[in-house]
Design a protein around this motif. Structure first.
Motif, PDB file in Angstrom:
ATOM      1  N   GLY A  80      27.025  22.868 -21.755  1.00 57.12           N
ATOM      2  CA  GLY A  80      28.320  22.290 -22.086  1.00 57.12           C
ATOM      3  C   GLY A  80      28.652  22.404 -23.569  1.00 57.12           C
ATOM      4  O   GLY A  80      29.815  22.288 -23.958  1.00 57.12           O
ATOM      5  N   ARG A  81      27.639  22.577 -24.396  1.00 57.69           N
ATOM      6  CA  ARG A  81      27.888  22.627 -25.838  1.00 57.69           C
ATOM      7  C   ARG A  81      27.544  23.995 -26.417  1.00 57.69           C
ATOM      8  O   ARG A  81      27.349  24.119 -27.627  1.00 57.69           O
ATOM      9  CB  ARG A  81      27.053  21.539 -26.527  1.00 57.69           C
ATOM     10  N   ALA A  82      27.489  25.007 -25.548  1.00 50.33           N
ATOM     11  CA  ALA A  82      27.032  26.328 -25.989  1.00 50.33           C
ATOM     12  C   ALA A  82      27.801  26.835 -27.202  1.00 50.33           C
ATOM     13  O   ALA A  82      27.212  27.363 -28.143  1.00 50.33           O
ATOM     14  CB  ALA A  82      27.120  27.316 -24.838  1.00 50.33           C
ATOM     15  N   GLU A  83      29.120  26.639 -27.180  1.00 53.66           N
ATOM     16  CA  GLU A  83      29.930  27.195 -28.280  1.00 53.66           C
ATOM     17  C   GLU A  83      29.587  26.572 -29.625  1.00 53.66           C
ATOM     18  O   GLU A  83      29.577  27.246 -30.651  1.00 53.66           O
ATOM     19  CB  GLU A  83      31.421  27.015 -27.977  1.00 53.66           C
ATOM     20  N   GLN A  84      29.312  25.267 -29.586  1.00 52.09           N
ATOM     21  CA  GLN A  84      28.944  24.583 -30.832  1.00 52.09           C
ATOM     22  C   GLN A  84      27.667  25.203 -31.412  1.00 52.09           C
ATOM     23  O   GLN A  84      27.587  25.473 -32.611  1.00 52.09           O
ATOM     24  CB  GLN A  84      28.728  23.093 -30.558  1.00 52.09           C
ATOM     25  N   PHE A  85      26.692  25.437 -30.534  1.00 52.30           N
ATOM     26  CA  PHE A  85      25.423  26.009 -31.014  1.00 52.30           C
ATOM     27  C   PHE A  85      25.622  27.424 -31.535  1.00 52.30           C
ATOM     28  O   PHE A  85      25.053  27.797 -32.559  1.00 52.30           O
ATOM     29  CB  PHE A  85      24.368  25.958 -29.912  1.00 52.30           C
ATOM     30  N   GLU A  86      26.449  28.205 -30.819  1.00 48.14           N
ATOM     31  CA  GLU A  86      26.706  29.573 -31.276  1.00 48.14           C
ATOM     32  C   GLU A  86      27.254  29.569 -32.696  1.00 48.14           C
ATOM     33  O   GLU A  86      26.774  30.299 -33.568  1.00 48.14           O
ATOM     34  CB  GLU A  86      27.719  30.253 -30.355  1.00 48.14           C
ATOM     35  N   THR A 125      24.692  29.292 -40.130  1.00 50.77           N
ATOM     36  CA  THR A 125      23.585  28.941 -41.022  1.00 50.77           C
ATOM     37  C   THR A 125      22.447  29.949 -41.029  1.00 50.77           C
ATOM     38  O   THR A 125      21.490  29.775 -41.770  1.00 50.77           O
ATOM     39  CB  THR A 125      22.996  27.565 -40.642  1.00 50.77           C
ATOM     40  N   SER A 126      22.480  30.974 -40.183  1.00 52.79           N
ATOM     41  CA  SER A 126      21.385  31.942 -40.228  1.00 52.79           C
ATOM     42  C   SER A 126      21.953  33.319 -40.553  1.00 52.79           C
ATOM     43  O   SER A 126      23.156  33.488 -40.731  1.00 52.79           O
ATOM     44  CB  SER A 126      20.633  31.956 -38.910  1.00 52.79           C
ATOM     45  N   GLN A 127      21.083  34.287 -40.604  1.00 55.38           N
ATOM     46  CA  GLN A 127      21.496  35.622 -41.028  1.00 55.38           C
ATOM     47  C   GLN A 127      21.989  36.484 -39.866  1.00 55.38           C
ATOM     48  O   GLN A 127      22.274  37.653 -40.040  1.00 55.38           O
ATOM     49  CB  GLN A 127      20.323  36.330 -41.721  1.00 55.38           C
ATOM     50  N   ILE A 128      22.062  35.920 -38.647  1.00 53.94           N
ATOM     51  CA  ILE A 128      22.406  36.776 -37.511  1.00 53.94           C
ATOM     52  C   ILE A 128      23.905  36.718 -37.194  1.00 53.94           C
ATOM     53  O   ILE A 128      24.595  35.774 -37.554  1.00 53.94           O
ATOM     54  CB  ILE A 128      21.564  36.437 -36.262  1.00 53.94           C
ATOM     55  N   THR A 129      24.377  37.743 -36.487  1.00 53.41           N
ATOM     56  CA  THR A 129      25.804  37.833 -36.164  1.00 53.41           C
ATOM     57  C   THR A 129      26.163  36.844 -35.066  1.00 53.41           C
ATOM     58  O   THR A 129      25.295  36.348 -34.344  1.00 53.41           O
ATOM     59  CB  THR A 129      26.136  39.236 -35.637  1.00 53.41           C
ATOM     60  N   VAL A 133      21.803  31.585 -27.620  1.00 56.63           N
ATOM     61  CA  VAL A 133      22.072  30.294 -26.994  1.00 56.63           C
ATOM     62  C   VAL A 133      22.024  30.418 -25.470  1.00 56.63           C
ATOM     63  O   VAL A 133      21.431  29.590 -24.777  1.00 56.63           O
ATOM     64  CB  VAL A 133      23.436  29.736 -27.462  1.00 56.63           C
ATOM     65  N   LEU A 134      22.610  31.491 -24.944  1.00 59.52           N
ATOM     66  CA  LEU A 134      22.574  31.665 -23.483  1.00 59.52           C
ATOM     67  C   LEU A 134      21.135  31.853 -23.006  1.00 59.52           C
ATOM     68  O   LEU A 134      20.734  31.300 -21.986  1.00 59.52           O
ATOM     69  CB  LEU A 134      23.453  32.853 -23.074  1.00 59.52           C
ATOM     70  N   ASP A 135      20.356  32.614 -23.780  1.00 57.94           N
ATOM     71  CA  ASP A 135      18.935  32.756 -23.446  1.00 57.94           C
ATOM     72  C   ASP A 135      18.230  31.409 -23.475  1.00 57.94           C
ATOM     73  O   ASP A 135      17.400  31.107 -22.609  1.00 57.94           O
ATOM     74  CB  ASP A 135      18.244  33.689 -24.456  1.00 57.94           C
ATOM     75  N   ALA A 136      18.553  30.603 -24.491  1.00 60.32           N
ATOM     76  CA  ALA A 136      17.909  29.301 -24.629  1.00 60.32           C
ATOM     77  C   ALA A 136      18.187  28.431 -23.411  1.00 60.32           C
ATOM     78  O   ALA A 136      17.294  27.754 -22.888  1.00 60.32           O
ATOM     79  CB  ALA A 136      18.398  28.611 -25.898  1.00 60.32           C
ATOM     80  N   ILE A 137      19.415  28.470 -22.933  1.00 61.49           N
ATOM     81  CA  ILE A 137      19.768  27.679 -21.745  1.00 61.49           C
ATOM     82  C   ILE A 137      18.960  28.164 -20.548  1.00 61.49           C
ATOM     83  O   ILE A 137      18.360  27.377 -19.811  1.00 61.49           O
ATOM     84  CB  ILE A 137      21.282  27.787 -21.464  1.00 61.49           C
ATOM     85  N   ASP A 138      18.892  29.492 -20.379  1.00 61.12           N
ATOM     86  CA  ASP A 138      18.138  30.049 -19.248  1.00 61.12           C
ATOM     87  C   ASP A 138      16.649  29.721 -19.361  1.00 61.12           C
ATOM     88  O   ASP A 138      15.971  29.511 -18.357  1.00 61.12           O
ATOM     89  CB  ASP A 138      18.344  31.567 -19.183  1.00 61.12           C
ATOM     90  N   ARG A 139      16.148  29.689 -20.595  1.00 58.79           N
ATOM     91  CA  ARG A 139      14.738  29.341 -20.799  1.00 58.79           C
ATOM     92  C   ARG A 139      14.413  27.956 -20.247  1.00 58.79           C
ATOM     93  O   ARG A 139      13.382  27.741 -19.635  1.00 58.79           O
ATOM     94  CB  ARG A 139      14.428  29.303 -22.288  1.00 58.79           C
ATOM     95  N   TRP A 140      15.305  27.003 -20.499  1.00 58.46           N
ATOM     96  CA  TRP A 140      15.047  25.645 -19.998  1.00 58.46           C
ATOM     97  C   TRP A 140      14.962  25.645 -18.483  1.00 58.46           C
ATOM     98  O   TRP A 140      14.124  24.959 -17.900  1.00 58.46           O
ATOM     99  CB  TRP A 140      16.121  24.660 -20.487  1.00 58.46           C
ATOM    100  N   VAL A 141      15.845  26.435 -17.854  1.00 55.93           N
ATOM    101  CA  VAL A 141      15.809  26.496 -16.388  1.00 55.93           C
ATOM    102  C   VAL A 141      14.487  27.136 -15.947  1.00 55.93           C
ATOM    103  O   VAL A 141      13.822  26.674 -15.013  1.00 55.93           O
ATOM    104  CB  VAL A 141      17.012  27.298 -15.861  1.00 55.93           C
ATOM    105  N   LEU A 143      16.908  26.071 -40.088  1.00 60.30           N
ATOM    106  CA  LEU A 143      17.243  25.841 -38.675  1.00 60.30           C
ATOM    107  C   LEU A 143      17.702  24.391 -38.452  1.00 60.30           C
ATOM    108  O   LEU A 143      17.978  23.976 -37.322  1.00 60.30           O
ATOM    109  CB  LEU A 143      16.019  26.160 -37.801  1.00 60.30           C
ATOM    110  N   ALA A 144      17.780  23.609 -39.524  1.00 59.05           N
ATOM    111  CA  ALA A 144      17.983  22.157 -39.388  1.00 59.05           C
ATOM    112  C   ALA A 144      19.261  21.798 -38.628  1.00 59.05           C
ATOM    113  O   ALA A 144      19.254  20.895 -37.795  1.00 59.05           O
ATOM    114  CB  ALA A 144      17.995  21.503 -40.765  1.00 59.05           C
ATOM    115  N   VAL A 145      20.351  22.517 -38.899  1.00 59.27           N
ATOM    116  CA  VAL A 145      21.631  22.116 -38.304  1.00 59.27           C
ATOM    117  C   VAL A 145      21.629  22.282 -36.776  1.00 59.27           C
ATOM    118  O   VAL A 145      21.857  21.314 -36.055  1.00 59.27           O
ATOM    119  CB  VAL A 145      22.795  22.854 -39.001  1.00 59.27           C
ATOM    120  N   PRO A 146      21.321  23.487 -36.240  1.00 61.56           N
ATOM    121  CA  PRO A 146      21.254  23.565 -34.777  1.00 61.56           C
ATOM    122  C   PRO A 146      20.135  22.719 -34.177  1.00 61.56           C
ATOM    123  O   PRO A 146      20.296  22.182 -33.078  1.00 61.56           O
ATOM    124  CB  PRO A 146      21.034  25.059 -34.495  1.00 61.56           C
TER     125      PRO A 146
END
Lengths: 315, 283
Positions: free
Chosen positions: B88-94, B100-104, B112-120, B188-191
């Motif tokens: 539900g908050r994927a966009e915020q994390f993206e 805050t990081s060096q990635i696009t 973030v989508l991978d992270a969600i799938d990881r939890w499942v 990584l503190a903010v996310p």
């Protein structure tokens, strides 16, 4: 009879004395206690405070499920709180129910703990609801079994009903039973006394009646030894010393579980009654879980890394 | 009087720590600055001290008994719930990761989508671990002999700066019933702290996951030597600095591991212990 020349033993003189005590400034007491709690005690002072606190612990087990085995284990811990380190002092006393006094005394003597006194809770602990005969007999039993300290409870019902004379007479009688054989600690159960004014009155009442120590609580009622309550009692023993030249001890009990709590209590003592009271003869802390935390903090200070409860005994 | 519409003042979030289900500031009162790639100020997260670590370990230890005794089914449900909340908050994390990081932002989105799938994925493991890692062992006598895997206890995690690594490390430790104290590097503190808000709304018992933001160099040695931490995932620690941590952890035989693979059941088993039970046959 004369009690320090301050009251003559009649209820009227007692009530007159208690009524002329000034009331406690509740906000002032609470803010002073809160202010003293912010003192930061570090490094060598902290080490000293931890060891002093260990020597002041009345290591307590007051449960229906107490067994002789548990009491013996507690006694061993009282003599050598940290088996891996002989420089840790013994605790102030062992505090048990009446029927466990003999078990505790015998075991302490057998393991080289003659210097550790046994305290017994008495006079129908924790409620204090019994006849005077029963209370006297209860106390005698404990002393006969080897108790060197008697922790009696006052009749809070009588105190709250204003029957100060009755409470006073009870303490006087128990004091007589104790005689020279046992120190008398008087428990107020401050959580049931409702106001700080009552705590101050009860403190003077008990001291006049001959208490050697005044103690906050049984540990069965919350709130127990809150810092403002201890502050009020420490002020009472300080002022009583000015009046009579006799030093009465203070024992907070109940709710003191961490080293931080214990050090806060020591700061209160030093800043209120004065450094003369920073001795196990005049200040005790009634606790069970506290000792483990003190030991773990001590380990942290000597080893340089955080300790685990796995390395101290469970009880 | 002419009314001129004023620009609205943004309400900035105070990034604090996550200890025992609550969000306290650091006891030290310290903060550090996180800025965006272009140097813009983003936030002042809390700089955790060793005393915050100590408090977090106390919370994790207290939470361990309940979490490890919860049924595998229940733990799986809660891990799945974390995925739901994150979705539900994927966009915020993206946007936080991209900022805050060096990635696009495209890479941030896929993380973030991978992270969600990881939890499942990890949620599914909770009730299968026993079947995969446990065993009935052959013995020469009229006995059954079982090996049963149990969670170790309190596991500290020194997270890398990547959000997906952070998630892998936590999920792998908690699915078996460990409770964790996660040390998060500043970038990584903010996310990470927004993720703590996800945890706070996922029915996860207080204290099972505690998150501290700050400096790994400062906190990791204290975690390594802490006698009440049973395992330590040092994947986020520089290779040269790992040796000293392993040495410090030897006092209480801490299991100290660094992982190069992300999604893997071996990461789960790394912080589990095997208990052997004998039972007579026919009784």
């Amino acid at each position: 009879m004369s009690f320090y020349g301050l009251v003559d033993g009649s209820e009227k003189s007692l009530v007159d004395f208690l009524n002329q005590l000034s009331g406690v400034d509740q906000v002032g007491a609470e803010s002073r206690a809160a202010m003293l709690a912010t003192r930061s005690i570090k490094t060598t002072s902290k080490k000293w405070a931890i060891e002093t606190a260990i020597s002041m612990v009345d290591l307590t087990t007051l449960e229906g499920a107490d067994t002789p085995g548990k009491v013996r284990a507690l006694c061993s811990k009282a003599v050598r709180p940290d088996p891996t380190d002989p420089t840790v002092p013994s605790v102030g006393a062992i505090c048990v129910y009446n029927d466990m006094v003999e078990v505790a005394r015998t075991h302490l003597d057998a393991i080289g703990g003659k210097h550790v006194p046994v305290a017994a809770v008495s006079t129908a602990f924790p409620s204090g609801r019994a006849s005077m005969e029963v209370k006297i007999r209860d106390t005698q039993d404990a002393i006969n079994a080897g108790a060197a300290e008697i922790d009696m409870v006052i009749d809070r019902g009588a105190f709250l009903a204003g029957k100060y004379g009755l409470v006073f007479d009870e303490i006087v009688k128990i004091r007589e039973v104790c005689g020279e054989k046992a120190h008398l600690k008087v428990i107020f159960e401050t959580g049931e006394l409702v106001t700080y004014d009552n705590v101050r009155k009860a403190s003077y009442l008990a001291m006049l009646a001959g208490a050697d120590f005044i103690k906050t609580s049984t540990g069965k009622v919350a709130p127990a030894a809150t810092p403002p309550v201890v502050l009020v009692m420490l002020e009472a023993v300080r002022d009583f010393y000015t009046l009579t030249q006799r030093r009465i001890g203070v024992k907070p009990a109940g709710g003191i579980r961490t080293t931080k709590d214990a050090i806060k209590q020591l700061v209160l003592v030093n800043e209120t009654a004065g450094p003369d009271w920073l001795t196990p003869q005049l200040f005790r802390i009634g606790a069970s879980a506290l000792l483990n935390d003190l030991l773990m903090q001590r380990m942290k200070m000597s080893d340089g890394y955080y300790a685990s409860p796995n390395y101290v005994t469970i009880d | 009087m002419a009314t001129k519409k004023q620009a609205r003042v943004d309400v900035k979030k105070t990034y604090k720590l996550f200890i025992n289900g609550a969000f306290p500031r650091s006891e030290s009162g310290r903060v550090f600055e996180v800025s965006a790639k272009n140097g813009d100020f983003i936030a002042n997260p809390a700089l955790a001290s060793r005393k915050d670590l100590r408090d977090a370990v106390t919370a994790a230890r207290a939470a361990h008994s309940g979490w490890s005794k919860a049924t595998a089914y229940n733990r799986g449900q809660i891990l799945y719930r974390i995925a739901e909340m994150l979705e539900g908050r994927a966009e915020q994390f993206e946007s936080e990761i991209a900022l805050t990081s060096q990635i696009t932002s495209l890479k941030a989105k896929s993380q973030v989508l991978d992270a969600i799938d990881r939890w499942v994925w990890y949620a599914g493991w909770s009730d299968k671990l026993q079947a995969v890692s446990g065993a009935t062992n052959p013995v020469a006598g009229p006995f059954f002999n079982f090996s049963i895997s149990e969670p170790q206890g309190v596991v500290a995690i020194a997270s890398s700066t990547s959000f997906i690594d952070f998630i892998d490390a936590i999920a792998a430790a908690v699915v078996s019933g460990n409770s964790t104290v996660v040390l998060v590097p500043g970038s990584l503190a903010v996310p990470a702290m927004s993720f703590a808000e996800v945890l706070a709304t996922s029915d996860l018992p207080a204290g099972v996951i505690n998150i501290l933001t700050g400096s790994l160099d400062e906190l990791a040695p204290w975690a390594a030597s802490h006698m009440d931490i049973d395992g330590f995932d040092i994947s986020g620690i520089d290779k040269k600095k790992r040796g000293a941590l392993k040495e410090a952890g030897a006092e209480n035989l801490k299991r100290i591991h660094a992982f190069s693979t992300g999604q893997s059941p071996t990461r789960i088993l790394a912080f589990m212990e095997s208990k052997t039970v004998w039972h007579s046959v026919g009784v």
